[in-house]
Motif scaffolding. Structure first.
Motif, PDB file in Angstrom:
ATOM      1  N   THR A  16      18.171  -4.883  23.454  1.00 54.83           N
ATOM      2  CA  THR A  16      17.639  -5.795  24.608  1.00 54.83           C
ATOM      3  C   THR A  16      17.549  -7.248  23.983  1.00 54.83           C
ATOM      4  O   THR A  16      16.602  -7.428  23.200  1.00 54.83           O
ATOM      5  CB  THR A  16      16.271  -5.353  25.265  1.00 54.83           C
ATOM      6  OG1 THR A  16      16.550  -3.941  25.979  1.00 54.83           O
ATOM      7  CG2 THR A  16      15.863  -5.947  26.511  1.00 54.83           C
ATOM      8  N   ILE A  17      18.178  -8.119  24.755  1.00 54.59           N
ATOM      9  CA  ILE A  17      17.798  -9.526  24.448  1.00 54.59           C
ATOM     10  C   ILE A  17      17.498 -10.169  25.681  1.00 54.59           C
ATOM     11  O   ILE A  17      18.655 -10.197  26.682  1.00 54.59           O
ATOM     12  CB  ILE A  17      19.433  -9.920  23.974  1.00 54.59           C
ATOM     13  CG1 ILE A  17      19.632  -9.476  22.695  1.00 54.59           C
ATOM     14  CG2 ILE A  17      19.188 -11.555  23.611  1.00 54.59           C
ATOM     15  CD1 ILE A  17      21.330  -9.331  22.078  1.00 54.59           C
ATOM     16  N   LYS A  18      16.657 -10.988  25.786  1.00 59.71           N
ATOM     17  CA  LYS A  18      16.290 -11.730  26.891  1.00 59.71           C
ATOM     18  C   LYS A  18      16.297 -11.252  28.164  1.00 59.71           C
ATOM     19  O   LYS A  18      16.727 -11.498  29.179  1.00 59.71           O
ATOM     20  CB  LYS A  18      17.029 -13.135  26.863  1.00 59.71           C
ATOM     21  CG  LYS A  18      17.075 -13.946  25.625  1.00 59.71           C
ATOM     22  CD  LYS A  18      17.601 -15.160  25.818  1.00 59.71           C
ATOM     23  CE  LYS A  18      17.541 -16.121  24.784  1.00 59.71           C
ATOM     24  NZ  LYS A  18      18.380 -17.647  24.899  1.00 59.71           N
ATOM     25  N   LYS A  19      15.727  -9.898  28.216  1.00 57.01           N
ATOM     26  CA  LYS A  19      15.575  -8.993  29.433  1.00 57.01           C
ATOM     27  C   LYS A  19      17.130  -8.452  29.688  1.00 57.01           C
ATOM     28  O   LYS A  19      17.040  -7.718  30.649  1.00 57.01           O
ATOM     29  CB  LYS A  19      14.922  -9.795  30.547  1.00 57.01           C
ATOM     30  CG  LYS A  19      13.610 -10.249  30.134  1.00 57.01           C
ATOM     31  CD  LYS A  19      12.796 -10.729  31.420  1.00 57.01           C
ATOM     32  CE  LYS A  19      11.211 -11.342  30.883  1.00 57.01           C
ATOM     33  NZ  LYS A  19      10.719 -11.877  32.172  1.00 57.01           N
ATOM     34  N   SER A  20      17.840  -8.735  29.214  1.00 56.08           N
ATOM     35  CA  SER A  20      19.219  -7.923  29.423  1.00 56.08           C
ATOM     36  C   SER A  20      19.470  -6.991  28.325  1.00 56.08           C
ATOM     37  O   SER A  20      19.074  -6.938  27.216  1.00 56.08           O
ATOM     38  CB  SER A  20      20.487  -9.195  29.332  1.00 56.08           C
ATOM     39  OG  SER A  20      20.133 -10.008  30.328  1.00 56.08           O
ATOM     40  N   ARG A  21      19.772  -5.617  29.028  1.00 53.70           N
ATOM     41  CA  ARG A  21      20.034  -4.620  28.224  1.00 53.70           C
ATOM     42  C   ARG A  21      21.423  -4.411  27.789  1.00 53.70           C
ATOM     43  O   ARG A  21      22.441  -4.456  28.652  1.00 53.70           O
ATOM     44  CB  ARG A  21      19.707  -3.199  28.906  1.00 53.70           C
ATOM     45  CG  ARG A  21      19.763  -1.869  28.183  1.00 53.70           C
ATOM     46  CD  ARG A  21      19.212  -0.833  29.230  1.00 53.70           C
ATOM     47  NE  ARG A  21      19.501   0.607  28.554  1.00 53.70           N
ATOM     48  CZ  ARG A  21      19.830   1.521  29.327  1.00 53.70           C
ATOM     49  NH1 ARG A  21      19.733   1.511  30.634  1.00 53.70           N
ATOM     50  NH2 ARG A  21      20.059   2.535  28.838  1.00 53.70           N
ATOM     51  N   PHE A  22      21.837  -4.133  26.591  1.00 52.32           N
ATOM     52  CA  PHE A  22      23.071  -4.067  25.972  1.00 52.32           C
ATOM     53  C   PHE A  22      23.302  -2.631  25.537  1.00 52.32           C
ATOM     54  O   PHE A  22      22.575  -2.482  24.750  1.00 52.32           O
ATOM     55  CB  PHE A  22      23.643  -5.152  25.115  1.00 52.32           C
ATOM     56  CG  PHE A  22      23.415  -6.674  25.611  1.00 52.32           C
ATOM     57  CD1 PHE A  22      24.787  -7.146  26.025  1.00 52.32           C
ATOM     58  CD2 PHE A  22      22.402  -7.200  25.679  1.00 52.32           C
ATOM     59  CE1 PHE A  22      24.672  -8.320  26.571  1.00 52.32           C
ATOM     60  CE2 PHE A  22      22.125  -8.356  26.163  1.00 52.32           C
ATOM     61  CZ  PHE A  22      23.472  -9.114  26.631  1.00 52.32           C
ATOM     62  N   ILE A  23      24.499  -2.139  25.908  1.00 55.23           N
ATOM     63  CA  ILE A  23      24.468  -0.731  25.572  1.00 55.23           C
ATOM     64  C   ILE A  23      25.955  -0.687  24.866  1.00 55.23           C
ATOM     65  O   ILE A  23      26.934  -1.059  25.410  1.00 55.23           O
ATOM     66  CB  ILE A  23      24.614   0.539  26.639  1.00 55.23           C
ATOM     67  CG1 ILE A  23      23.252   0.474  27.308  1.00 55.23           C
ATOM     68  CG2 ILE A  23      24.879   1.895  25.840  1.00 55.23           C
ATOM     69  CD1 ILE A  23      23.144   1.370  28.609  1.00 55.23           C
TER      70      ILE A  23
END
Length: 94
Positions: A16-23
Motif C-alpha cells: 500500500t502506497i499513499k492509500k493505493s493498494r498494489f497487488i
C-alpha cells in the motif's frame, strides 16, 4: 503448468502506497493462451481494480512479447523489462 481455472499456483505480493493498494502476481504459464486466461481470471478475481497491468513472453522462434499498462503509465513496461531480464539471466546460466 497451464492455468485451467482450478487452484492456480502463483506468487503474490501486496503493498500500500499513499492509500493505493498494489497487488503483484507472477505465474509461469506454458503458452500464450494459458497466460491470457490467467490474466482474465485475475481481472475477475479483482473486480474493483482500476488497472490490470501485465507483461508476458511466450514461445520461441518466433517469440511473442506483450505488455500492457492498462492506463497506468508507469507500470506495463517495468513488468516486461523484469520478465526479459529474468529470461536473459536464465539463458546465461544454461
Amino acid at each position: 503448468e497451464d492455468y485451467d481455472g482450478a487452484s492456480p499456483t502463483y506468487y503474490q505480493s501486496e503493498q500500500t502506497i499513499k492509500k493505493s493498494r498494489f497487488i503483484g502476481i507472477a505465474k509461469h504459464c506454458t503458452s500464450c493462451d494459458s497466460a491470457r486466461k490467467f490474466i482474465k481470471q485475475i481481472r475477475l478475481e479483482h473486480p474493483k481494480s482500476r488497472h490490470a497491468c501485465f507483461g508476458l513472453v511466450c514461445g520461441s522462434n518466433p517469440k511473442t512479447e506483450r505488455c500492457s499498462d492498462d492506463g497506468e503509465p508507469t507500470m506495463g513496461s517495468p513488468f516486461f523489462i523484469a520478465i526479459i531480464t529474468v529470461e536473459a539471466n536464465r539463458m546465461q546460466a544454461n
